[in-house]
Scaffold this active site. Structure first.
Site, PDB file in Angstrom:
ATOM      1  N   MET A 106       7.159   8.759   7.899  1.00 16.33           N
ATOM      2  CA  MET A 106       7.042  10.098   7.331  1.00 16.33           C
ATOM      3  C   MET A 106       5.930  10.812   8.091  1.00 16.33           C
ATOM      4  O   MET A 106       4.785  10.368   8.074  1.00 16.33           O
ATOM      5  CB  MET A 106       6.668   9.925   5.869  1.00 16.33           C
ATOM      6  N   TYR A 150      -4.002   8.884   0.012  1.00 15.84           N
ATOM      7  CA  TYR A 150      -2.751   9.315   0.682  1.00 15.84           C
ATOM      8  C   TYR A 150      -1.643   9.619  -0.324  1.00 15.84           C
ATOM      9  O   TYR A 150      -1.790   9.396  -1.497  1.00 15.84           O
ATOM     10  CB  TYR A 150      -2.326   8.369   1.808  1.00 15.84           C
ATOM     11  N   GLU A 151      -0.568  10.182   0.199  1.00 16.45           N
ATOM     12  CA  GLU A 151       0.537  10.703  -0.634  1.00 16.45           C
ATOM     13  C   GLU A 151       0.061  11.811  -1.572  1.00 16.45           C
ATOM     14  O   GLU A 151       0.493  11.895  -2.715  1.00 16.45           O
ATOM     15  CB  GLU A 151       1.161   9.572  -1.470  1.00 16.45           C
ATOM     16  N   GLY A 152      -0.822  12.658  -1.073  1.00 18.17           N
ATOM     17  CA  GLY A 152      -1.390  13.707  -1.922  1.00 18.17           C
ATOM     18  C   GLY A 152      -2.574  13.107  -2.654  1.00 18.17           C
ATOM     19  O   GLY A 152      -2.396  12.191  -3.482  1.00 18.17           O
TER      20      GLY A 152
END
Ligand SMILES: Cc1cc2nc3c(=O)[nH]c(=O)nc-3n(C[C@H](O)[C@H](O)[C@H](O)COP(=O)(O)OP(=O)(O)OC[C@H]3O[C@@H](n4cnc5c(N)ncnc54)[C@H](O)[C@@H]3O)c2cc1C
Length: 594
Positions: free
Chosen positions: A164, A438-440
């Site tokens: 991603m 991570y991932e927001g």
């Protein structure tokens, strides 16, 4: 160091009593996923992770992945390639995907239960399947038929992995600031140029190809997130027959030296006119990427649970062995195992009960994702989708915050030895730290919860959830004195959340900064409260199964501990939620310096 053992009985209990796996397997799409088959899968996976992945966790940490600047290649630690081959050959990565792409067609709930085992045993390894699953999910929903045909089967089988690619040096939390460019080519494909940073498994030596999903801007794209498009950029461009052909113009120019997850290569990728293929419509990439991000957010939340669990196992084993001091009431002249001290018990109970609460929350979230996709009626599907949307930021942020706190407690249980690398507990603490980022980041999750999720259906979705929690009151009351403390604590927590929710919804309209100032304490308050709901249901279920079984009796006790001693923290957060922005902005940045 204690060997990791998959907590199979706890997982079964949660799958049957905190969510409804048997009910889910009655939906036509999941008819083959009967609980016994699922438990068989989990048993087998439990053996695989204990035998193959857990023993590699240490070498992953000490050796890490290596980058060769001359070639751009990345070499994973010794044993990694073989372990990945075994993982792919066994078909573990295919379990939740559509049978037409070679998948097993199992519920996402089952995939999530399996992922806990992978992550507990070896977090750095688990990130490769995690991102691949997110990429598969995204392509399954938004890729066209040809793209699905050309990529999905090999990704589902594990022959190729997925990545991603959002982050750039100037575009972290603000994804809309990204600059990577996509220029149309005469043959209908695109040429991608730019630099992405922090790309997990952006390069590795375990598979013949890597399928990068890359966010970029097409010419004339509007600024911000409305001008982002999503592209497939394979490491090797596929030939007509679908086999990997020429090397694409994407190269790993470095990997990061990190605090933890050393074996997971975190890559800087340079795209220099790489061949890419547009997914769906131009400028709609952010919407598509959200499919992947929601999926990945739940999995990252799960890592808080998974590392909490393995840290607990190690802390408990240490507490049973280590002798220090005489416990109150122990014979004079003896040194007691530290598990006999009240304060050590407090740490262990905090860990164990929070793990159980997290598992319930994560499973509820995954079950809602399955029902949103497969429930019989449109009404049920919509209701489940709303619940999944509401729970996702809580699962991500609360569980990773708790994962960090529990790993820290596990270090504490080890005393000085916890700070020494050879016990292995320091690695847990280092590994899990990134999950809150991570991932927001968790701050961004809290703003998402308050700014986007609370206003869903004008506050109706959160109201429904709180209503469901309140609806448990009758059953708790009927359970009598034994669960009275749980009942009272849950009622107090929900009442606090109702009050802060109304305040936030009103503030959002008046001055969003007041609401955002309270977002993080609100997310924690709601996380603790949903955890309390899970634990109250756990106590009811365990009681009805019979507390003459020590397993069930322990479930009631940990539920009581959580509700009596942790759940009251929820109401204590109301003041911070409702404080507004004034104090936070009273000092200028200069004054913050003293
Ligand atoms: C090990 C690792 C693996 C990663 N893997 C991937 C990957 O595979 N693919 C990928 O695309 N990216 C990946 N990332 C990137 C990761 O998602 C970002 O680091 C993360 O989104 C935060 O962005 P940032 O680092 O630029 O921090 P910043 O955005 O600079 O944030 C710094 C701080 O400011 C806060 N902040 C920022 N904006 C706001 C705002 N508007 N309101 C309130 N607070 C705000 C944040 O919460 C944070 O506390 C990875 C990162 C690491 C370290």
């Amino acid at each position: 160091m204690t060997a990791y053992v998959a907590p199979q009985r706890d997982i079964r209990f949660a799958l049957e009593h905190l969510v409804d796996l048997p009910g889910l397997s009655k939906l036509p799409a999941f008819a083959h996923a009967d609980p016994e088959t699922v438990y068989g899968l989990l048993e087998e996976l439990g053996r695989f992770v204990s035998d193959v992945l857990a023993p590699l966790d240490r070498v992953g940490d000490t050796v890490g992945s290596k980058h060769d600047p001359a070639t751009g290649d990345v070499t994973t630690p010794p044993g990694w390639r073989d372990a990945y081959r075994q993982y792919a050959d066994a078909g573990w990565g295919s379990v939740p995907f559509a049978p037409e792409h070679g998948g097993g067609g199992f519920p996402w709930l089952v995939a999530i239960a399996m992922q806990e085992l992978l992550t507990s045993s070896n977090m750095a390894f688990s990130l490769c399947p995690l991102l691949t699953q997110g990429a598969i999910d995204m392509l399954s929903h938004h890729g066209n038929e040809e793209q699905q045909e050309r990529y999905l089967r090999q990704m589902v089988s594990g022959e190729w992995t997925g990545t991603m690619n959002l982050t750039e040096p100037e575009a972290g939390s603000d994804v809309g600031a990204l600059r990577t460019k996509a220029i149309p080519a005469p043959d209908g494909s695109w040429r991608i140029s730019g630099q992405k940073i922090f790309i997990t498994y952006g390069e590795q030596d375990m598979t013949d190809n890597i399928v990068h999903l890359v966010l970029a801007r097409v010419p004339g794209a509007p600024p911000g997130t409305k001008g982002i498009s999503c592209f497939i950029v394979p490491k090797y461009v596929l030939r007509e027959d679908g086999s990997p052909g020429e090397r694409n113009a994407v190269r790993c120019i470095g990997i990061e030296h990190k605090m933890g997850i050393h074996a997971s290569p975190t890559c800087v990728l340079e795209f220099d006119g790489a061949v890419g293929f547009l997914i769906g419509e131009a400028n709609a990439g952010m919407r598509y990427m959200f499919t992947m991000m929601n999926n990945a957010r739940l999995s990252v939340g799960l890592s808080g649970l998974a590392i909490g669990e393995v840290s607990y196992q190690q802390a408990l084993a240490y507490a049973q062995e280590r002798r220090q001091g005489r416990a109150v009431g122990a014979p004079a002249g003896t040194a007691s195992p530290i598990v006999e001290h009240a304060d050590v018990r407090r740490m262990l109970y905090t860990m164990r009960s929070t793990i159980e609460a997290m598992r319930g929350l994560i499973y509820l979230n995954a079950e809602a994702i399955d029902r949103a996709r497969q429930a019989d009626t449109a009404e049920d599907r919509t209701e489940a989708e709303e619940l999944a949307d509401l729970l996702t930021p809580i699962s991500k942020a609360w569980c990773t915050d708790m994962g960090n706190e529990l790993a820290s407690l596990a270090v504490q249980v080890h005393g000085g030895m916890g700070y020494i690398e050879e016990t292995g507990i320091a690695q847990r603490y280092r590994d899990i730290r990134i999950a809150a980022v991570y991932e927001g980041t968790n701050g961004i999750q809290a703003m998402d919860l308050v700014g986007r999720k609370l206003p869903m259906r004008a506050g109706g979705v959160i109201d429904d959830l709180l209503g469901r929690i309140e609806a448990l009151d009758g059953e708790l009351e009927a359970a009598g004195d034994e669960l009275a403390s749980i009942r009272a604590a849950l009622a107090a927590a929900v009442s606090a959340v109702r009050d802060t929710t109304s305040w936030l919804l009103a503030s959002l309209a008046a001055d969003p900064n007041d609401a955002f100032a309270g977002a993080t304490p609100y997310l924690r308050q709601l996380g603790i409260t949903v955890g309390g709901w899970v634990m109250a249901r756990q106590a009811l279920a365990a009681r009805s199964l019979g507390v003459d079984d020590p397993f069930n009796a322990a479930k009631v006790t940990t539920a009581r501990f959580y509700c009596e001693q942790l759940l009251p923290q929820a109401a204590g957060l109301s003041a911070a939620v409702k404080a507004g922005k004034d104090v936070l902005f009273a000092l200028t940045p200069d004054q913050l310096g003293g």
